[in-house]
Design an enzyme around this catalytic site. Structure first.
Site, PDB file in Angstrom:
ATOM      1  NE  ARG A   1      -2.581  -1.161   3.439  1.00  0.00           N
ATOM      2  CZ  ARG A   1      -3.178  -1.337   4.629  1.00  0.00           C
ATOM      3  NH1 ARG A   1      -4.439  -0.702   4.402  1.00  0.00           N
ATOM      4  NH2 ARG A   1      -2.784  -1.706   5.628  1.00  0.00           N
TER       5      ARG A   1
ATOM      6  CG  ASP B   1       1.638   6.545   3.006  1.00  0.00           C
ATOM      7  OD1 ASP B   1       1.002   5.507   3.412  1.00  0.00           O
ATOM      8  OD2 ASP B   1       2.761   6.677   3.697  1.00  0.00           O
TER       9      ASP B   1
ATOM     10  CE1 TYR C   1       7.210   2.376  -1.946  1.00  0.00           C
ATOM     11  CE2 TYR C   1       7.979   0.332  -1.134  1.00  0.00           C
ATOM     12  CZ  TYR C   1       6.922   1.031  -1.627  1.00  0.00           C
ATOM     13  OH  TYR C   1       5.868   0.907  -1.214  1.00  0.00           O
TER      14      TYR C   1
ATOM     15  NE  ARG D   1       6.213  10.296   3.089  1.00  0.00           N
ATOM     16  CZ  ARG D   1       5.048  10.531   3.428  1.00  0.00           C
ATOM     17  NH1 ARG D   1       4.047   9.448   3.191  1.00  0.00           N
ATOM     18  NH2 ARG D   1       4.615  11.729   3.709  1.00  0.00           N
TER      19      ARG D   1
END
Length: 283
Positions: free
Chosen positions: A51, A53, A128, A216
């Protein structure tokens, strides 16, 4: 009787309120499930590999969906068009998304999933990329939606040094927003920081999985190191403390892209899913 499908996607996350369906908000899951339901003429749910954000992009996301086998088999494709049923479904989904005005969501492919496939629990890793334009970088307006601007000149060598100390199996609670019933123990397999030929700084992160806000938060800590506000040992010190009793600096979503997801060979998918389910359960 149902058939499990694997659907591969890409999306530009700026105008989405994240992956997960939310009442009254535009989300990736909401758009995709609306398109699936339009094609199959009944509600179709999806399960995603990771998932994302609000504002996070995906160059390659993976989902699975259980659909009526008879309806899937009836999709045009075996004759005439030259398409397989999976290709026909991908074509129909693209048309449905276009009808919905979802030009920022693309179906890359669709096909029956191998036996034992689970988009969420079968992966070996997710990767990522985070892109930063600091004071030393040349602005690139064509990539502004996937780049986070930072006013300071960052020391990418210090960031890379700090990143190396975070690799391996750890409890990443200091960098995660815990979810009830889930563990924050993860294996960070890769965290490389470098300045690119176009002068932007990029961080590439790979792990078996990432907990909520982990990517993050790690980037936020590395930016503080790069700006000289913290020592290169600071992120590893936070990790060693194992608590969330410090201010967590979460970097903006804008610079984050889910690049790819790695799965084992087909014959190992079911075993991998079972292993992951067991490990993810909180002790």
């Amino acid at each position: 009787m149902t058939l499990r499908l694997r659907i591969d996607l890409a999306y530009e996350g700026t105008d989405f309120h994240g992956w997960a369906r939310q009442p009254g908000l535009r989300t990736v899951q909401g758009e995709l499930e609306a398109a699936l339901s339009r094609v199959f003429r009944q509600d179709i749910g999806t399960v995603v590999a990771g998932r994302t954000d609000a504002g996070v992009h995906a160059r390659h996301q993976v989902v699975h969906a259980d659909v009526p086998a008879e309806t899937f088999a009836a999709l045009p494709g075996r004759r005439g068009s030259g398409r397989t049923p999976g290709e026909a479904l991908a074509h129909k989904l693209r048309g449905a998304l276009g009808f919905q005005g979802a030009q920022d969501l693309a179906v890359l492919s669709a096909a029956p999933a191998p036996e034992g496939f689970d988009a969420r629990f079968s992966p070996l890793w997710r990767e990522y990329r985070y892109r930063i334009a600091d004071a030393a970088a040349r602005p690139d307006p064509l990539r502004r939606r996937e780049t986070t601007p930072v006013r300071e000149r960052l020391d990418e060598a210090a960031m890379a040094q700090a990143a190396r100390e975070l690799l391996g199996l750890h409890d990443f609670l200091p960098f995660c927003k815990p979810r009830e019933g889930s563990t924050t123990i993860r294996t960070l397999q890769r965290l490389d920081v470098s300045r690119q030929p176009d002068t932007a700084i990029e961080a590439v992160l790979r792990a078996d999985a990432f907990c909520h806000h982990m990517v993050r938060s790690l980037i936020g800590a590395l930016i503080r190191v790069g700006a000289g506000r913290e020592d290169v040992t600071w992120p590893a010190m936070l990790l060693a403390r194992g608590t969330r009793d410090h201010p967590v600096v979460v970097a903006p979503a804008q610079g984050l892209v889910l690049e790819r997801i790695g799965y084992p060979p087909d014959e190992e998918l079911a075993a991998r899913a079972e292993q992951t389910r067991a490990r993810r359960q909180a002790p």
